[in-house]
Every structure is written in C-alpha cells, then in structure tokens.
Design a protein around this motif. Structure first.
Motif, PDB file in Angstrom:
ATOM      1  N   PRO A 104       6.115 -53.726  10.049  1.00  0.00           N
ATOM      2  CA  PRO A 104       5.511 -52.879   9.297  1.00  0.00           C
ATOM      3  C   PRO A 104       6.795 -52.808   8.251  1.00  0.00           C
ATOM      4  CG  PRO A 104       5.311 -51.329  10.655  1.00  0.00           C
ATOM      5  CD  PRO A 104       5.660 -52.397  11.451  1.00  0.00           C
ATOM      6  N   TYR A 105       7.817 -51.959   8.365  1.00  0.00           N
ATOM      7  CA  TYR A 105       8.773 -51.918   7.436  1.00  0.00           C
ATOM      8  C   TYR A 105       9.602 -53.425   6.701  1.00  0.00           C
ATOM      9  CZ  TYR A 105       8.235 -47.638  10.189  1.00  0.00           C
ATOM     10  OH  TYR A 105       7.936 -46.300  10.636  1.00  0.00           O
ATOM     11  N   CYS A 106       9.148 -54.763   7.339  1.00  0.00           N
ATOM     12  CA  CYS A 106       9.765 -55.951   7.339  1.00  0.00           C
ATOM     13  C   CYS A 106       8.641 -56.058   6.074  1.00  0.00           C
ATOM     14  CB  CYS A 106       9.753 -57.216   8.675  1.00  0.00           C
ATOM     15  SG  CYS A 106      10.824 -55.740   9.897  1.00  0.00           S
ATOM     16  N   TYR A 107       7.422 -55.909   6.049  1.00  0.00           N
ATOM     17  CA  TYR A 107       6.735 -56.142   5.497  1.00  0.00           C
ATOM     18  C   TYR A 107       6.655 -55.208   4.331  1.00  0.00           C
ATOM     19  CZ  TYR A 107       1.701 -56.178   3.111  1.00  0.00           C
ATOM     20  OH  TYR A 107       0.876 -56.547   1.851  1.00  0.00           O
ATOM     21  N   GLN A 108       6.868 -54.361   4.245  1.00  0.00           N
ATOM     22  CA  GLN A 108       7.300 -53.174   2.997  1.00  0.00           C
ATOM     23  C   GLN A 108       8.627 -53.815   2.346  1.00  0.00           C
ATOM     24  OE1 GLN A 108       7.267 -49.468   4.730  1.00  0.00           O
ATOM     25  NE2 GLN A 108       5.698 -49.553   5.136  1.00  0.00           N
ATOM     26  N   PHE A 109       9.091 -54.504   2.811  1.00  0.00           N
ATOM     27  CA  PHE A 109      10.504 -54.891   2.250  1.00  0.00           C
ATOM     28  C   PHE A 109      11.126 -55.951   1.992  1.00  0.00           C
ATOM     29  CE2 PHE A 109      15.211 -55.748   1.683  1.00  0.00           C
ATOM     30  CZ  PHE A 109      15.560 -54.483   0.665  1.00  0.00           C
ATOM     31  N   PHE A 147      13.367 -58.137  -1.100  1.00  0.00           N
ATOM     32  CA  PHE A 147      14.416 -59.059  -0.084  1.00  0.00           C
ATOM     33  C   PHE A 147      13.821 -60.046  -1.607  1.00  0.00           C
ATOM     34  CE2 PHE A 147      15.237 -62.324   2.496  1.00  0.00           C
ATOM     35  CZ  PHE A 147      16.395 -62.403   2.858  1.00  0.00           C
ATOM     36  N   ASN A 148      12.365 -60.133  -1.608  1.00  0.00           N
ATOM     37  CA  ASN A 148      12.583 -61.538  -2.612  1.00  0.00           C
ATOM     38  C   ASN A 148      13.473 -61.344  -3.832  1.00  0.00           C
ATOM     39  OD1 ASN A 148      11.307 -62.817  -0.677  1.00  0.00           O
ATOM     40  ND2 ASN A 148       9.560 -62.587  -1.054  1.00  0.00           N
ATOM     41  N   ARG A 149      13.323 -60.295  -4.248  1.00  0.00           N
ATOM     42  CA  ARG A 149      14.277 -59.902  -5.783  1.00  0.00           C
ATOM     43  C   ARG A 149      15.311 -60.033  -5.490  1.00  0.00           C
ATOM     44  NH1 ARG A 149      13.348 -54.304  -7.585  1.00  0.00           N
ATOM     45  NH2 ARG A 149      14.648 -55.072  -9.014  1.00  0.00           N
ATOM     46  N   LEU A 150      15.502 -59.678  -4.146  1.00  0.00           N
ATOM     47  CA  LEU A 150      17.227 -59.852  -4.108  1.00  0.00           C
ATOM     48  C   LEU A 150      18.001 -61.544  -3.759  1.00  0.00           C
ATOM     49  CD1 LEU A 150      18.198 -57.201  -1.542  1.00  0.00           C
ATOM     50  CD2 LEU A 150      18.785 -56.848  -3.032  1.00  0.00           C
ATOM     51  N   HIS A 151      16.727 -61.891  -3.002  1.00  0.00           N
ATOM     52  CA  HIS A 151      17.685 -63.834  -2.518  1.00  0.00           C
ATOM     53  C   HIS A 151      16.976 -64.378  -4.397  1.00  0.00           C
ATOM     54  CE1 HIS A 151      15.869 -67.598  -2.567  1.00  0.00           C
ATOM     55  NE2 HIS A 151      16.235 -67.665  -1.671  1.00  0.00           N
ATOM     56  N   VAL A 210      21.256 -56.870  17.603  1.00  0.00           N
ATOM     57  CA  VAL A 210      20.104 -56.581  16.903  1.00  0.00           C
ATOM     58  C   VAL A 210      19.486 -54.654  17.589  1.00  0.00           C
ATOM     59  CG1 VAL A 210      18.322 -57.351  15.388  1.00  0.00           C
ATOM     60  CG2 VAL A 210      19.254 -58.914  15.854  1.00  0.00           C
ATOM     61  N   PRO A 211      19.825 -53.902  16.446  1.00  0.00           N
ATOM     62  CA  PRO A 211      19.004 -53.046  17.467  1.00  0.00           C
ATOM     63  C   PRO A 211      17.097 -52.445  16.960  1.00  0.00           C
ATOM     64  CG  PRO A 211      20.488 -51.972  16.027  1.00  0.00           C
ATOM     65  CD  PRO A 211      20.716 -53.429  15.681  1.00  0.00           C
ATOM     66  N   TYR A 212      17.025 -53.213  15.522  1.00  0.00           N
ATOM     67  CA  TYR A 212      16.239 -52.868  15.027  1.00  0.00           C
ATOM     68  C   TYR A 212      15.352 -53.814  14.305  1.00  0.00           C
ATOM     69  CZ  TYR A 212      19.064 -50.952  12.133  1.00  0.00           C
ATOM     70  OH  TYR A 212      20.057 -50.425  10.987  1.00  0.00           O
ATOM     71  N   TYR A 213      14.534 -54.108  13.739  1.00  0.00           N
ATOM     72  CA  TYR A 213      14.153 -54.588  12.100  1.00  0.00           C
ATOM     73  C   TYR A 213      13.216 -53.851  11.233  1.00  0.00           C
ATOM     74  CZ  TYR A 213      14.529 -58.476  16.069  1.00  0.00           C
ATOM     75  OH  TYR A 213      14.967 -58.971  16.611  1.00  0.00           O
ATOM     76  N   PRO A 214      13.193 -54.557  10.298  1.00  0.00           N
ATOM     77  CA  PRO A 214      14.446 -55.172   9.060  1.00  0.00           C
ATOM     78  C   PRO A 214      15.659 -54.953  10.264  1.00  0.00           C
ATOM     79  CG  PRO A 214      13.885 -54.020   7.362  1.00  0.00           C
ATOM     80  CD  PRO A 214      13.119 -53.764   9.018  1.00  0.00           C
ATOM     81  N   PHE A 215      16.668 -56.158  10.212  1.00  0.00           N
ATOM     82  CA  PHE A 215      18.152 -55.983  10.327  1.00  0.00           C
ATOM     83  C   PHE A 215      19.117 -56.720   9.355  1.00  0.00           C
ATOM     84  CE2 PHE A 215      22.183 -55.711  12.426  1.00  0.00           C
ATOM     85  CZ  PHE A 215      22.670 -55.062  12.864  1.00  0.00           C
ATOM     86  N   THR A 234      16.461 -49.505  -0.277  1.00  0.00           N
ATOM     87  CA  THR A 234      15.841 -50.372  -1.577  1.00  0.00           C
ATOM     88  C   THR A 234      16.591 -51.229  -2.743  1.00  0.00           C
ATOM     89  OG1 THR A 234      17.443 -49.005  -3.117  1.00  0.00           O
ATOM     90  CG2 THR A 234      15.548 -47.773  -1.946  1.00  0.00           C
ATOM     91  N   PHE A 235      15.847 -52.230  -3.373  1.00  0.00           N
ATOM     92  CA  PHE A 235      16.467 -53.298  -3.888  1.00  0.00           C
ATOM     93  C   PHE A 235      18.290 -53.214  -4.028  1.00  0.00           C
ATOM     94  CE2 PHE A 235      17.395 -55.337  -8.004  1.00  0.00           C
ATOM     95  CZ  PHE A 235      18.036 -56.278  -7.513  1.00  0.00           C
ATOM     96  N   GLU A 236      18.017 -50.953  -4.588  1.00  0.00           N
ATOM     97  CA  GLU A 236      19.243 -51.349  -5.255  1.00  0.00           C
ATOM     98  C   GLU A 236      20.677 -51.494  -3.949  1.00  0.00           C
ATOM     99  OE1 GLU A 236      16.524 -49.654  -5.877  1.00  0.00           O
ATOM    100  OE2 GLU A 236      16.120 -50.612  -8.623  1.00  0.00           O
ATOM    101  N   THR A 237      19.801 -50.423  -3.105  1.00  0.00           N
ATOM    102  CA  THR A 237      21.406 -49.556  -1.776  1.00  0.00           C
ATOM    103  C   THR A 237      21.783 -51.152  -1.477  1.00  0.00           C
ATOM    104  OG1 THR A 237      19.605 -49.418  -0.770  1.00  0.00           O
ATOM    105  CG2 THR A 237      20.645 -47.703  -1.653  1.00  0.00           C
ATOM    106  N   MET A 238      20.228 -52.231  -1.053  1.00  0.00           N
ATOM    107  CA  MET A 238      21.230 -53.583  -0.607  1.00  0.00           C
ATOM    108  C   MET A 238      21.648 -54.818  -1.489  1.00  0.00           C
ATOM    109  SD  MET A 238      20.325 -55.268   2.508  1.00  0.00           S
ATOM    110  CE  MET A 238      18.332 -54.414   2.474  1.00  0.00           C
TER     111      MET A 238
END
Length: 260
Positions: free
Chosen positions: A63-68, A72-76, A107-112, A135-139
C-alpha cells in the motif's frame, strides 16, 4: 537463507495488507521494468553504464508503494525533462517477480530506493533513500545529492517563446541537428523574438501618442504643428539666403569673366 525467508514473510504480509488496492496499479508506474539479474548487469555494463541509475523496488501488494506512485511519477518526469535520458536512468523492480534482485541488493522493505553511480559494472549501490518522510521533495533532494555536482541541466526555452528544432529529412541530410547547433540557433531566435517584442512596444507607444487621448495630447499636437510651421518658414528663409549667396557668387564670377 534467512534473508530469503524474511523476504517471503514480507511478501505474505504485504499481500494481506494490500487487499483492496486497484488491480494492476503498478503498471502505471512510468519507469521501465528490470525483470532479471542479467538485465540489471547489462544496464550497468552497457546500455546505462554512463548514467546515474535509480531503482524503485516495489510489490503489487504494497500500500505504501501505491501511495507514493504519483510522487514517483512526478520525479520520473521532472528528472528526465530537466536532465535528460542521456544522464538519468530510472527503473522499477517488482519484488514479487524478481526476488533474486531483492535478495542481491538486500532489500529490507518496500518501497525501497537505491542509487548506482555511472561506470559501476558491478551494480554496487552508492546510496540508499533512508528518510522516513517519503515525499517528492525529500526524494528529489536525495537524488540530486546522490548524483553530486555531475548533473547538467538541459537548456530549455523561456516560457512563452517559440522553440525551434531541426528536422532531418531525406532531402536535407546535410543539416546537422547536434545539440550545439540547435542551441545556437535557438539563442538567435530568442534574441530576434526579444527585439521584435521591443519593436512592438515602441510602435504601440508611438500609436498611443499620435491618438491624443486627452488635452495634454492635444496641446502637444498643436505645439508640434506650430513647430512644423516654424521649421517650414525657417527653411524658406535659409533657402532664400543660400540662393542669394549663390547668386552673388555667380554674378561676381560673370563680372570677372567680362573684365578679362
């Protein structure tokens, strides 16, 4: 073996917690997929060896992958539009389908998320994203800091101005569409557009001045007409004086000729 069991346990937990997520949501992640260990090595040693590589490890039941995903697409989009595919390579890795990669990168967890520097044939990561605030900014900050000062922004046209690109066709293969020539051409175009804009502003101001929208304009207009008449009269006087001087010189010359 313990790591493999841990991964299996994580996958089971995420599969249970991921119930209710849209089917196939991960297909909307914009980055291309790495589907095998050999494919990953190939990118590090060949296709993307000179690029800054970022990997997004996810699972369809996370679910965290889905939320981000939207961030992530904005970063891409931002990274590719700002720095270009010549410098940046972003991939996604499905932890369910490529567990061997998750194990290889521990990989210890997802998303990673991890970063591989250019010219790293072993694909050994240089840094990992460890911030709890995803977040977009921290990433983005982590990505830029990971790449260091090696990223060069693409030259983009100023917003609102036209941007011209060379098109190579069969009948005009002599035109070279390399980045340097395009850059110089667009600088000339931008300078022309700027000068044209300034000219338009001058014409507009001149038109407004001629319209005489208030009394001050009328007074200026009358004064200008009086000045024109004055200049005309002064021109006549000066012309008459010049004609008189020329006539005197001509008569003098005639008298000298007769005297001889």
């Amino acid at each position: 073996m313990k790591i493999l069991l841990l991964l299996v346990w994580l996958l089971i937990l995420q599969s249970v917690s991921g119930q209710g997520l849209p089917d196939g949501w991960h297909l909307n992640i914009k980055a291309p997929s790495i589907t095998s260990y050999d494919s990953m090595i190939s990118h590090c040693q060949s296709e993307s060896k000179n690029k800054h590589i970022f990997l997004d490890f996810f699972t369809p039941g996370c679910p965290y992958c889905y939320q981000f995903m939207d961030d992530f697409n904005r970063l891409h989009d931002y990274l590719l539009q700002t720095y270009g595919e010549q410098q940046i390579a972003i991939f996604k890795v499905n932890g369910w389908e490529t567990a061997i990669l998750s194990q290889a990168f521990r990989v210890p967890y997802y998303p990673f998320f991890l970063y591989i520097a250019p010219n790293t044939p072993s694909c050994a990561p240089s840094s990992y994203f460890n911030n709890d605030q995803r977040t977009f900014e921290t990433m983005l900050q982590w990505m830029i800091e990971s790449a260091g000062h090696n990223l060069v922004k693409k030259e983009r046209p100023i917003e609102g101005e036209k941007y011209y690109d060379f098109q190579i066709g069969e009948r005009d293969k002599s035109v070279q569409s390399d980045g340097i020539l395009i850059s110089k051409f667009n600088k000339v175009i931008r300078d022309f557009n700027h000068r044209q804009q300034r000219l338009d502003e001058l014409i507009d101001n001149f038109t407004i001045a001629l319209k005489g929208q208030d009394m001050n304009d009328n007074i200026v207009k009358i004064g200008a007409e009086q000045n024109i008449v004055g200049y005309f009269v002064a021109g006549l006087v000066v012309g008459a004086l010049i004609a008189s001087i020329l006539m005197s010189a001509l008569l003098k010359k005639i008298k000298q000729s007769i005297a001889k």
